[in-house]
Scaffold this motif. Structure first.
Motif, short mmCIF file in Angstrom:
data_model
loop_
_atom_site.label_atom_id
_atom_site.label_comp_id
_atom_site.label_asym_id
_atom_site.label_seq_id
_atom_site.Cartn_x
_atom_site.Cartn_y
_atom_site.Cartn_z
N GLY A 31 0.78 -1.20 0.12
CA GLY A 31 0.03 0.04 0.00
C GLY A 31 0.93 1.19 0.12
N GLN A 35 1.06 4.11 -3.03
CA GLN A 35 0.76 5.42 -2.69
C GLN A 35 2.04 6.12 -3.23
N ALA A 40 2.27 10.07 -3.91
CA ALA A 40 1.99 10.57 -2.32
C ALA A 40 3.33 10.63 -1.89
N ALA A 45 -1.09 11.47 3.07
CA ALA A 45 -1.54 10.53 2.07
C ALA A 45 -2.34 9.35 2.84
N PRO A 46 -1.45 8.63 3.47
CA PRO A 46 -2.12 7.80 4.26
C PRO A 46 -3.18 8.16 5.47
N LEU A 49 -6.32 8.81 3.26
CA LEU A 49 -6.97 7.76 3.10
C LEU A 49 -7.65 7.01 4.27
N GLY A 50 -6.94 7.11 5.35
CA GLY A 50 -7.71 6.57 6.57
C GLY A 50 -8.81 7.36 6.97
N ILE A 52 -10.81 9.16 5.07
CA ILE A 52 -11.83 9.01 4.16
C ILE A 52 -12.58 7.66 4.53
N LEU A 53 -11.54 6.61 4.84
CA LEU A 53 -12.35 5.08 4.79
C LEU A 53 -12.93 5.21 6.21
#
Length: 92
Positions: A31, A35, A40, A45-46, A49-50, A52-53
Motif C-alpha cells: 500500500g 501510494q 503520494a 496521504a495515508p 486515506l484513513g 476517508i475510510l
C-alpha cells in the motif's frame, strides 16, 4: 518514516481499534509503495486515506461496501502488479 515510528503507529492503531472488533493490521509495504508510485510523498496521504475510510465506515457503511465493491478486480490487480513490481525492482 523510521522503523520505530512504523512499529509505534501500527501498535497504537491495533490497540486502539481492537476493542471495536477491528482485525489486526499493518501499514503494508504494498500500500505504501502504491501510494508513493502514484505521487503520494508525505505522511498526509495515508492519513487522508484513513480519514476517508473512517468517514465511509462510520457514516455510510452499507453504501461504502457497495461503492468499494464496484471497483473492478482488474483495477485492483493492476495496482498490485505495479506495487509488486516496484517492490521487486527496489531489491536491485
Amino acid at each position: 518514516m523510521t522503523e520505530r515510528r512504523l512499529a509505534l503507529t501500527t501498535g497504537a492503531g491495533n490497540l486502539l481499534l481492537a476493542p471495536f472488533g477491528a482485525m489486526p493490521m499493518c501499514h503494508g509495504a504494498g500500500g505504501l509503495v502504491a501510494q508513493y508510485r502514484f505521487s503520494a510523498r508525505t505522511g498526509s496521504a495515508p492519513g487522508l486515506l484513513g480519514a476517508i475510510l473512517l468517514v465511509l465506515g462510520l457514516g455510510f457503511a452499507g453504501d461504502a461496501a457497495a461503492l468499494l465493491g464496484a471497483i473492478p478486480l482488474a483495477a485492483v490487480g493492476a495496482l498490485l502488479v505495479f506495487a509488486g513490481g516496484d517492490l521487486a525492482l527496489s531489491r536491485h
